[in-house]
Design an enzyme around this catalytic site. Structure first.
Site, PDB file in Angstrom:
ATOM      1  N   GLY A 113     -49.817  38.779 -87.314  1.00 30.55           N
ATOM      2  CA  GLY A 113     -50.865  39.806 -85.768  1.00 30.55           C
ATOM      3  C   GLY A 113     -49.431  41.310 -85.784  1.00 30.55           C
ATOM      4  O   GLY A 113     -49.301  41.237 -87.217  1.00 30.55           O
ATOM      5  N   ASN A 114     -49.690  41.669 -84.850  1.00 29.11           N
ATOM      6  CA  ASN A 114     -48.389  42.494 -84.585  1.00 29.11           C
ATOM      7  C   ASN A 114     -48.265  42.669 -83.409  1.00 29.11           C
ATOM      8  O   ASN A 114     -48.790  41.951 -82.454  1.00 29.11           O
ATOM      9  CB  ASN A 114     -49.079  43.531 -85.048  1.00 29.11           C
ATOM     10  CG  ASN A 114     -50.712  44.399 -83.998  1.00 29.11           C
ATOM     11  OD1 ASN A 114     -50.751  44.278 -83.595  1.00 29.11           O
ATOM     12  ND2 ASN A 114     -51.759  44.215 -85.202  1.00 29.11           N
ATOM     13  N   TYR A 115     -47.636  43.639 -82.961  1.00 27.61           N
ATOM     14  CA  TYR A 115     -46.240  43.520 -81.540  1.00 27.61           C
ATOM     15  C   TYR A 115     -47.530  43.738 -80.859  1.00 27.61           C
ATOM     16  O   TYR A 115     -46.589  44.553 -79.184  1.00 27.61           O
ATOM     17  CB  TYR A 115     -45.603  44.261 -81.375  1.00 27.61           C
ATOM     18  CG  TYR A 115     -44.327  43.773 -82.719  1.00 27.61           C
ATOM     19  CD1 TYR A 115     -43.646  42.998 -82.453  1.00 27.61           C
ATOM     20  CD2 TYR A 115     -43.917  44.525 -83.673  1.00 27.61           C
ATOM     21  CE1 TYR A 115     -42.693  41.811 -83.603  1.00 27.61           C
ATOM     22  CE2 TYR A 115     -42.838  43.907 -85.032  1.00 27.61           C
ATOM     23  CZ  TYR A 115     -42.672  43.029 -84.454  1.00 27.61           C
ATOM     24  OH  TYR A 115     -41.371  42.202 -85.138  1.00 27.61           O
ATOM     25  N   SER A 116     -48.786  44.922 -81.114  1.00 33.91           N
ATOM     26  CA  SER A 116     -49.527  45.299 -79.884  1.00 33.91           C
ATOM     27  C   SER A 116     -49.506  43.567 -78.401  1.00 33.91           C
ATOM     28  O   SER A 116     -50.405  43.024 -78.897  1.00 33.91           O
ATOM     29  CB  SER A 116     -51.114  45.663 -80.460  1.00 33.91           C
ATOM     30  OG  SER A 116     -51.746  46.570 -79.627  1.00 33.91           O
ATOM     31  N   ALA A 144     -54.716  47.510 -82.299  1.00 35.03           N
ATOM     32  CA  ALA A 144     -53.437  47.576 -83.853  1.00 35.03           C
ATOM     33  C   ALA A 144     -54.514  46.345 -84.587  1.00 35.03           C
ATOM     34  O   ALA A 144     -54.145  44.994 -84.871  1.00 35.03           O
ATOM     35  CB  ALA A 144     -52.788  46.626 -83.045  1.00 35.03           C
TER      36      ALA A 144
END
Ligand code: PMT
Length: 695
Positions: A209-212, A277
């Site tokens: 995943g990512n930090y969005s 994102a």
């Protein structure tokens, strides 16, 4: 007096900041608002109802029933009466009750019945404000579409310093004004927004995943909804509530799911802003069971996800606008330009992780908007403000897209207008602005449905709006005069008969290229569209008067209403009494009962006179000569009315043509006598008729 006539319910709760409510009431009243104060029982410990009723000029409400006579204080009626409700100060307790619907006092019951927008100005200690419970309740209120006026940072009643001070009354009033005068540029548009991260499953417990957090995308969705758009929000896994009731939210988890939702919804939208994102890759295989630790190294094979932006870029129709984001860490502008081109975007919003306060998670962002023609850098701002910048960019492009790619077959409407801008007096200025204004105005007049009737192509009223631009400056302010002229064909002939003609002087308005031209009867802020609507209704009304006896009343009354409402605008052209030939007086005179003969004349002259003339020239002219007595009657009823004189002016050529060659001597003399009495200034024209009598 920007809040003139606005009805405001002001709810006051038990906080030390309640003393500021006195100033708030004063400012609102000073701005022309009617203020109804509702107090919670606790608030009376901080400020007296007497102070507030004195300042607001209305009894303060607090109990469900009035002590004196037991009459019910109807929260339902207040909910219908108000144009806005402000809760200021709003304590943590009241915010909680509003979020959960605990209606144990008049303020909260009124809130629950409120049909108008609600503004909440919290006031409390910094720890109370920061507490997750308060924050969650505020998020809930936001998701109901309420406007939270963030408290300021400063010294608090507890002598601690931090965020929790109720915003100053001036700032609260400004919020209200901003709301009432906010742009509603996206009314009638549907916008797709993607937001948040995507999660790509590795096994049942792990993902890529990512930090969005979704904050940026949700702010964009909210701003679009605030500006009147129907919003479809495709959200990755985030913990934010839907930020506006007008948003339809579709929750997804993976890039493939986001791709499926976005590609299905985009065709029905006018625009898309892709802020999510999205993971570029996903594990080729997703393990069914949790992967156990075995080797020191392990490899996960990834496969590319579909590129949503690039796919929509291929699908995009000419009249759709597609915007993407670029989150970069290096070579920012070059990368953003490459994405703009590769994905066929109309513009891209660049944010760089090199900029402090920009990108993931934080409440602020610093962006550069890049399109094919250039770029615009913006300062570090709250994500809400960044969203406003992006949406204003988007709405401008949408107007251009609609404009350039309008279907060529427009449906026939009432008016067939030609707009001309004579700019010879302001040469050397930016001519693009003039071209865009001319085209936008033509579109506004011709494609709007001014009545609920269906006009066939051949029934449209031909009209010319000719602006002589006397002054123009780059901030978009125009000063001009305007010649409005409308005519319709005479049955069976190639001849057009003028039904209205008027020269309007000293018009002032502002227009920036691609401003959306719109008009609603209760909002005359745009002097330009109010003016055009006024003339559109007059033209339609006069035309209908020429079709049936007094047939145009409905539309002439609309014009009268606009003139009535517009009298407060700074422009003297609207003001009754400022001259006897201003816009207000022209319509007011025509609608006056004393002018009934003139209105009957408009019908008889056109339908019985000119139309008969086609078959029987002599007979038709005789009807028109009889009509002159109606003109005389109208004039004698109100000798000072400008409209009779105006009528003789715009019909002048027609009269000269009618009588110069045909008609008996006494008939001509009678006509000249009437016309000369009403309008001696046109004696040259009447002389021509007079002379023909001796031929
Ligand atoms: O959510 P927040 O915490 O508020 O953070 C906001 C944000 C940093 C996520 C946001 O401002 C942002 O920059 N979003 C785009 C992040 C990103 O994925 O950028 P990108 O440069 O990798 O992608 C370029 C564009 O293509 C984006 O519009 C993206 O949505 C789109 N894309 C990318 C990959 C893919 N498979 N499909 C896509 O549509």
């Amino acid at each position: 007096m920007q809040l003139q006539g606005k009805k405001i319910v002001l709810g006051i709760t038990g906080s030390i900041a309640a003393y500021k409510a006195a100033m708030l009431v004063r400012l609102l009243v000073k701005e022309g608002a009617e203020v109804q104060v509702i107090m919670t029982p606790a608030s009376k410990e901080f400020i007296t109802p007497l102070t507030l009723s004195t300042l607001s000029g209305r009894p303060v409400l607090s109990e469900f029933f009035q002590n004196a006579d037991g009459a019910w204080n109807s929260h339902v009626e207040l909910g219908l009466w108000a144009d806005a409700m402000i809760v200021a100060p709003a304590t943590a307790s009241t915010i909680g009750k509003m979020a959960c619907g605990i209606a144990d006092n008049l303020l909260v019951t009124t809130y629950l019945s409120m049909k108008a927008p609600v503004f909440v100005a919290p006031a409390m200690d910094l720890d109370m404000f920061a507490h997750p419970s308060t924050q969650r309740n505020l998020e809930v209120l936001r998701s109901y579409g309420n406007h939270i006026i963030e408290p300021a940072v400063g010294e608090l009643a507890s002598h601690l310093s931090g965020k929790g001070r109720m915003e100053e009354p001036q700032a609260i009033v400004q919020h209200l004004k901003d709301f009432f005068f906010a742009d509603k540029n996206l009314v009638g548009h549907k916008v797709l927004v993607t937001a948040g991260p995507t999660y790509e499953k590795i096994d049942p417990v792990r993902f890529i995943g990512n930090y969005s957090t979704g904050k940026m995308g949700f702010a964009i969705a909210r701003e679009c909804a605030e500006q009147g758009a129907e919003v479809l929000l495709v959200a990755g896994p985030v913990s934010l509530p839907t930020p506006h009731p007008a948003i339809k939210r579709i929750d997804v988890e993976t890039a493939v799911q986001m791709y499926e939702a976005a590609t299905e919804l985009f065709p029905e939208c006018d625009a898309a802003v892709l802020c999510a994102a999205v993971a570029d890759y996903r594990p080729t295989v997703q393990a069914d069971e949790k992967i156990k630790r075995t080797e020191d190294n392990m490899t996960i094979t990834l496969q590319a996800n579909p590129d949503i932006a690039a796919t929509l870029g291929l699908q995009k129709r000419d009249n759709q606008v597609l915007a993407g984001f670029a989150l970069e860490t290096n070579n920012e502008k070059a990368n953003a330009h490459a994405k703009l081109a590769k994905k066929n975007l109309d513009f891209i919003v660049l944010n760089s992780l090199k900029d402090k306060g920009a990108g993931f998670s934080v409440d602020t962002n610093k962006v550069t908007i890049i399109d094919r023609d250039g770029e615009q850098e913006y300062a570090l701002k709250s994500k809400a403000d960044v969203a406003r910048d992006i949406v204003s960019y988007l709405s401008r492009l949408l107007i251009v897209a609609l404009f350039l790619f309008m279907p060529s077959q427009i449906s026939a409407q009432e008016l067939n207008a030609t707009v001309t801008l004579n700019t010879s007096k302001v040469q050397g200025t930016n001519t693009e602005a003039f071209d865009v204004l001319r085209e936008s105005l033509t579109e506004f007049i011709n494609n709007r449905k001014w009545t609920e009737y269906t006009y066939e192509e051949h029934e449209r009223i031909t009209c010319n709006f000719t602006f002589i631009v006397d002054g123009y400056s780059d901030d978009g302010s125009f000063t001009c005069s305007l010649m409005v002229q409308a005519s319709r064909p005479v049955f069976g002939s190639t001849y057009n008969s003028t039904i209205f003609k008027y020269e309007d002087q000293g018009i002032k308005f502002t227009y920036q290229p691609y401003d959306r031209l719109d008009f609603t009867e209760d909002n005359l802020d745009n002097n330009l569209t109010a003016l055009i609507a006024f003339y559109a209704y007059i033209i339609i009304g006069f035309d209908m008067d020429s079709m049936g006896e007094m047939g145009g009343s409905e539309f002439l009354n609309k014009a009268l209403n606009i003139a009535n409402n517009a009298q407060n605008l700074g422009d003297s052209g609207w003001r009754a009494g400022s001259t006897n030939n201003n816009r207000y007086t022209v319509i007011d005179d025509y609608m006056n009962g004393a002018m009934e003969p003139l209105r009957l004349l408009v019908y008889r002259y056109h339908r019985l006179g000119l139309d008969t003339m086609f078959k029987d020239a002599e007979g038709g002219r005789k009807v028109i000569t009889e009509c002159m007595n109606l003109l005389k009657e109208a004039y004698e009823n109100r000798p000072l009315a400008y409209i009779t004189k105006l009528f003789t002016e715009f019909k002048q050529d027609e009269f000269v043509n009618l009588y110069s060659y045909e008609g008996g001597e006494s008939e001509k003399r009678e006509v000249v006598k009437i016309l000369s009495e009403i309008n001696p200034s046109q004696s040259d024209a009447w002389d021509k008729i007079e002379k023909s009598a001796f031929k």
